[in-house]
Design a protein around this motif. Structure first.
Motif, PDB file in Angstrom:
ATOM      1  N   PHE A   3      -7.531  90.309  91.416  1.00  0.00           N
ATOM      2  CA  PHE A   3      -6.736  89.498  90.506  1.00  0.00           C
ATOM      3  C   PHE A   3      -6.871  88.004  90.782  1.00  0.00           C
ATOM      4  CE2 PHE A   3      -4.658  93.647  90.592  1.00  0.00           C
ATOM      5  CZ  PHE A   3      -4.543  93.916  89.235  1.00  0.00           C
ATOM      6  N   GLU A   4      -7.728  87.655  91.731  1.00  0.00           N
ATOM      7  CA  GLU A   4      -7.913  86.250  92.069  1.00  0.00           C
ATOM      8  C   GLU A   4      -8.963  85.612  91.157  1.00  0.00           C
ATOM      9  OE1 GLU A   4      -6.416  84.271  94.384  1.00  0.00           O
ATOM     10  OE2 GLU A   4      -5.013  85.923  94.726  1.00  0.00           O
ATOM     11  N   LEU A   5      -8.683  84.396  90.715  1.00  0.00           N
ATOM     12  CA  LEU A   5      -9.676  83.659  89.946  1.00  0.00           C
ATOM     13  C   LEU A   5     -10.768  83.153  90.874  1.00  0.00           C
ATOM     14  CD1 LEU A   5      -7.490  81.448  87.547  1.00  0.00           C
ATOM     15  CD2 LEU A   5      -8.464  83.698  87.102  1.00  0.00           C
ATOM     16  N   SER A   6     -11.981  83.111  90.366  1.00  0.00           N
ATOM     17  CA  SER A   6     -13.069  82.536  91.139  1.00  0.00           C
ATOM     18  C   SER A   6     -12.903  81.020  91.183  1.00  0.00           C
ATOM     19  CB  SER A   6     -14.411  82.888  90.495  1.00  0.00           C
ATOM     20  OG  SER A   6     -14.541  82.209  89.244  1.00  0.00           O
ATOM     21  N   GLU A   7     -13.684  80.387  92.009  1.00  0.00           N
ATOM     22  CA  GLU A   7     -13.608  78.931  92.108  1.00  0.00           C
ATOM     23  C   GLU A   7     -13.946  78.283  90.759  1.00  0.00           C
ATOM     24  OE1 GLU A   7     -12.855  75.237  93.431  1.00  0.00           O
ATOM     25  OE2 GLU A   7     -12.448  77.110  94.521  1.00  0.00           O
ATOM     26  N   GLU A   8     -14.947  78.803  90.079  1.00  0.00           N
ATOM     27  CA  GLU A   8     -15.319  78.247  88.784  1.00  0.00           C
ATOM     28  C   GLU A   8     -14.227  78.464  87.751  1.00  0.00           C
ATOM     29  OE1 GLU A   8     -19.055  80.315  88.335  1.00  0.00           O
ATOM     30  OE2 GLU A   8     -20.172  78.458  88.655  1.00  0.00           O
ATOM     31  N   GLN A   9     -13.582  79.617  87.798  1.00  0.00           N
ATOM     32  CA  GLN A   9     -12.489  79.885  86.861  1.00  0.00           C
ATOM     33  C   GLN A   9     -11.299  78.975  87.127  1.00  0.00           C
ATOM     34  OE1 GLN A   9     -12.082  84.086  87.632  1.00  0.00           O
ATOM     35  NE2 GLN A   9     -13.379  84.667  85.894  1.00  0.00           N
ATOM     36  N   GLY A  63     -22.632  79.157  80.241  1.00  0.00           N
ATOM     37  CA  GLY A  63     -23.123  80.443  80.702  1.00  0.00           C
ATOM     38  C   GLY A  63     -22.038  81.384  81.192  1.00  0.00           C
ATOM     39  N   TYR A  64     -20.816  81.181  80.709  1.00  0.00           N
ATOM     40  CA  TYR A  64     -19.700  82.038  81.139  1.00  0.00           C
ATOM     41  C   TYR A  64     -19.434  83.108  80.097  1.00  0.00           C
ATOM     42  CZ  TYR A  64     -18.929  78.225  84.453  1.00  0.00           C
ATOM     43  OH  TYR A  64     -19.090  77.279  85.432  1.00  0.00           O
ATOM     44  N   GLY A  65     -18.318  83.834  80.289  1.00  0.00           N
ATOM     45  CA  GLY A  65     -17.993  84.927  79.394  1.00  0.00           C
ATOM     46  C   GLY A  65     -16.657  84.755  78.708  1.00  0.00           C
ATOM     47  N   MET A  66     -16.218  85.841  78.093  1.00  0.00           N
ATOM     48  CA  MET A  66     -14.952  85.837  77.362  1.00  0.00           C
ATOM     49  C   MET A  66     -13.780  85.588  78.300  1.00  0.00           C
ATOM     50  SD  MET A  66     -14.061  86.095  74.238  1.00  0.00           S
ATOM     51  CE  MET A  66     -12.405  85.770  73.610  1.00  0.00           C
ATOM     52  N   THR A  67     -13.871  86.060  79.511  1.00  0.00           N
ATOM     53  CA  THR A  67     -12.788  85.865  80.476  1.00  0.00           C
ATOM     54  C   THR A  67     -12.527  84.382  80.701  1.00  0.00           C
ATOM     55  OG1 THR A  67     -13.371  87.939  81.596  1.00  0.00           O
ATOM     56  CG2 THR A  67     -11.996  86.370  82.817  1.00  0.00           C
ATOM     57  N   ALA A  72      -9.410  79.127  79.615  1.00  0.00           N
ATOM     58  CA  ALA A  72      -9.321  77.774  79.056  1.00  0.00           C
ATOM     59  C   ALA A  72      -8.317  77.728  77.914  1.00  0.00           C
ATOM     60  CB  ALA A  72     -10.690  77.324  78.568  1.00  0.00           C
ATOM     61  N   MET A  73      -8.388  78.692  77.019  1.00  0.00           N
ATOM     62  CA  MET A  73      -7.479  78.737  75.871  1.00  0.00           C
ATOM     63  C   MET A  73      -6.016  78.806  76.303  1.00  0.00           C
ATOM     64  SD  MET A  73      -9.329  81.463  73.320  1.00  0.00           S
ATOM     65  CE  MET A  73     -10.620  81.012  72.175  1.00  0.00           C
ATOM     66  N   GLU A  74      -5.726  79.705  77.226  1.00  0.00           N
ATOM     67  CA  GLU A  74      -4.325  79.893  77.620  1.00  0.00           C
ATOM     68  C   GLU A  74      -3.744  78.644  78.266  1.00  0.00           C
ATOM     69  OE1 GLU A  74      -1.508  82.597  80.549  1.00  0.00           O
ATOM     70  OE2 GLU A  74      -3.371  83.475  79.786  1.00  0.00           O
ATOM     71  N   GLU A  75      -4.524  77.996  79.126  1.00  0.00           N
ATOM     72  CA  GLU A  75      -3.999  76.804  79.808  1.00  0.00           C
ATOM     73  C   GLU A  75      -3.810  75.645  78.829  1.00  0.00           C
ATOM     74  OE1 GLU A  75      -2.725  76.773  82.734  1.00  0.00           O
ATOM     75  OE2 GLU A  75      -3.287  78.873  83.008  1.00  0.00           O
ATOM     76  N   LEU A  76      -4.685  75.509  77.879  1.00  0.00           N
ATOM     77  CA  LEU A  76      -4.491  74.483  76.851  1.00  0.00           C
ATOM     78  C   LEU A  76      -3.213  74.752  76.072  1.00  0.00           C
ATOM     79  CD1 LEU A  76      -8.132  74.167  75.445  1.00  0.00           C
ATOM     80  CD2 LEU A  76      -6.882  72.369  76.660  1.00  0.00           C
ATOM     81  N   ALA A  77      -3.046  76.004  75.625  1.00  0.00           N
ATOM     82  CA  ALA A  77      -1.876  76.363  74.825  1.00  0.00           C
ATOM     83  C   ALA A  77      -0.580  76.204  75.610  1.00  0.00           C
ATOM     84  CB  ALA A  77      -2.018  77.801  74.325  1.00  0.00           C
ATOM     85  N   ALA A  78      -0.570  76.695  76.844  1.00  0.00           N
ATOM     86  CA  ALA A  78       0.656  76.731  77.628  1.00  0.00           C
ATOM     87  C   ALA A  78       1.098  75.368  78.135  1.00  0.00           C
ATOM     88  CB  ALA A  78       0.482  77.680  78.817  1.00  0.00           C
ATOM     89  N   ASN A  79       0.191  74.419  78.177  1.00  0.00           N
ATOM     90  CA  ASN A  79       0.516  73.120  78.762  1.00  0.00           C
ATOM     91  C   ASN A  79       0.696  72.018  77.726  1.00  0.00           C
ATOM     92  OD1 ASN A  79       0.425  73.341  81.894  1.00  0.00           O
ATOM     93  ND2 ASN A  79      -1.278  74.602  81.170  1.00  0.00           N
ATOM     94  N   GLY A  80       0.988  72.425  76.495  1.00  0.00           N
ATOM     95  CA  GLY A  80       1.390  71.440  75.498  1.00  0.00           C
ATOM     96  C   GLY A  80       0.760  71.585  74.134  1.00  0.00           C
ATOM     97  N   CYS A  81      -0.397  72.267  74.057  1.00  0.00           N
ATOM     98  CA  CYS A  81      -1.131  72.306  72.789  1.00  0.00           C
ATOM     99  C   CYS A  81      -0.692  73.429  71.864  1.00  0.00           C
ATOM    100  CB  CYS A  81      -2.629  72.430  73.055  1.00  0.00           C
ATOM    101  SG  CYS A  81      -3.321  71.062  74.013  1.00  0.00           S
TER     102      CYS A  81
END
Length: 394
Positions: A3-9, A63-67, A72-81
């Motif tokens: 359940f840990e995010l990678s460094e890139e994530q 070169g990333y995936g849907m995850t 990116a989407m969730e953090e944008l939405a949750a932090n004001g957008c």
């Protein structure tokens, strides 16, 4: 399971939060009220590489995936957008980039992906029709071969971003339904460049999300080159599902992000607002529904990331769809409860535009209806997961 995010994530999540700081709720309030496209925001996410998250590096993407896209989407939405943090990226990166990455020809990839990754090309998808909403198999838009060209005619509705898009994913019938070998046969996908005189676009006045226009679209003898087809001919149904599942995951992420934003604002206000000497945040009548909604949203998020992981690993579309539909069904119900109680926390101010929660209420209610209704998500769960008889005909 990890359940840990990678460094890139984590870097993607941090970058999204940093961008969101520059586009707080009052920015979106102004864009919404004026019906203006958020040019500055689109440029910011493009400059950060977010429009190319799912695009391979050789075409200028990350070169990333849907995850990673969902992060990116969730953090944008949750932090004001709010919904905007998901909306712009769905239209271009899911409908355009992701579809082309997974199913386009090499010619399609070279033509479109570098422009999308740089933020130079917005996309849209022309799928829904006036007489064929959820029942995509009943679409009437046709694509007929004429020499070395395709001629497309038909009408679409609720096509978001069509007023600005330079690229469009078109879903049309290349074999009439009555002549198809089976009901899923005869649907094909095409890529079109816009603007085009044969494509008429008419914006539809709507309840919310007015920082992006949603439109009626008509095709009147639209001529496309032979290579506009995303192969195979007549076999586009399953490729389309590979676009609709990520769209579903994205809207689930929107529900989660909007709810996180509304809850955070409600909690902040509840600590400051006092009635009879006590902060209203100490009242269990507010604590319990917000806490319950938050807990349920956390569970929905895990299921949504399961769907994204399955998608990134190349799982069968039905396995991906099962997780995506369950995540959406849970996230929307919890999200509606979260934003409802956030509005209740603000009391009369919850109805005032300056506190923004009324806008999030309008946004969260769209997700009950799109990209699939709650009822159709539950139909999928009942039929394909529980094994119950099909409850509708196509």
């Amino acid at each position: 399971m990890n359940f840990e995010l990678s460094e890139e994530q984590r870097m993607i999540a941090n970058a999204a939060r940093d961008i969101a700081k520059d586009f707080p709720p009052e920015y979106w309030r102004e864009k919404e009220e004026n019906g203006e496209f958020a040019e500055e925001f689109f440029k910011a996410i493009s400059d950060a590489g977010f429009m190319g998250i799912v695009i391979p590096e050789e075409y200028g993407g990350g070169g990333y995936g849907m995850t990673e896209l969902l992060i990116a989407m969730e953090e944008l939405a949750a932090n004001g957008c709010g919904m905007a943090g998901v909306w712009y990226m769905v239209l271009t990166e899911v409908f355009g980039a992701l579809t082309i990455v997974r199913h386009g020809t090499e010619e399609h990839k070279e033509k479109y992906l570098p422009k999308i990754a740089k933020g130079e090309m917005e996309f849209c998808m022309a799928l829904t029709e006036p007489d064929a909403g959820t029942n995509t198999l009943a679409i009437r838009t046709t694509a007929v071969k004429d020499g070395d060209e395709w001629v497309i005619n038909g009408n679409k509705i609720f096509i978001s971003g069509a007023d600005r898009a330079k690229g469009m994913l078109i879903i049309a019938r290349t074999t009439p339904r009555e002549k198809a070998e089976k009901k899923t046969h005869g649907i094909s996908l095409f890529l079109a460049d816009l603007p085009n005189d044969a494509v008429k676009v008419n914006p539809i006045p709507k309840h919310g999300i007015n920082y992006s226009k949603t439109c009626e679209v008509s095709f009147n003898n639209l001529r496309l080159p032979e290579n506009a087809l995303i192969p195979p001919l007549d076999g586009g149904w399953y490729h389309l599902l590979d676009t609709l599942n990520p769209e579903r995951m994205s809207f689930t992420t929107a529900a989660i992000g909007i709810s996180r934003l509304a809850i955070s604002k409600a909690v902040e206000y509840s600590k400051q607002r006092k009635v009879f000497a006590d902060p209203i945040g100490s009242y269990q009548g507010l604590q319990f529904p917000l806490a319950e909604a938050y807990a349920t949203l956390e569970c929905a998020e895990l299921m949504n990331f399961k769907a994204a992981t399955l998608f990134d690993q190349g799982a069968h579309y039905r396995e991906v769809g099962a997780a995506a539909n369950m995540a959406k069904a849970v996230a929307v119900e919890a999200g509606i409860k979260a934003v409802y109680w956030a509005m209740q926390t603000f009391g009369g101010y919850g109805y005032a535009k300056e506190y923004d929660v009324e806008r999030w209420w309008r946004e969260i209610n769209l997700i009950r209806l799109a990209p699939v209704t709650q009822q159709m998500a539950l139909n999928f769960i009942a039929e394909h997961i529980l094994g119950m008889p099909k409850s509708y005909r196509t």
